[in-house]
Design an enzyme around this catalytic site. Sequence first.
Site: not given
Length: 102
Positions: A46-49
Site C-alpha cells: 500500500i506504500h507503492g511497493e
Amino acid sequence: AKVYKETLDASKNVGTAGIALSTCSKPGQQVNARLDANDIEVGLGIHGEPGVYKQRIECADKLAEVALNLIISGCEGPFLEIKGNDRVVLMINNLGGFFFEC
C-alpha cells in the site's frame, strides 16, 4: 484479557492480497507509471511497493479468486492453511474506488 486473546487468535488467521489498477505515489514524488491501462498489479504494497506480478484486468469475481489464490498459495509457501470445510471471509477494501464491468 479475553478480547486480547480473541484478537491475537484471529490475527494468526488473516491473509491479505493487494490488487490495484494503478500505482501509489507518495506526496512530492514522481508518479510511477509501471502499469498499462488494461493491466492490474497483484500483491503490491500500500506504500507503492511493486507487486508480485502483473496481469490483464478481469471482472470482480475473477479478481476475488486471484486474491484468494495468492493468500492460499503465497509466493514462498501458503500464507494460510485453508482446508476443505474451513469457513473463510473475503473482505474487499477499494481504497478509493474500483469499477469494472464484465
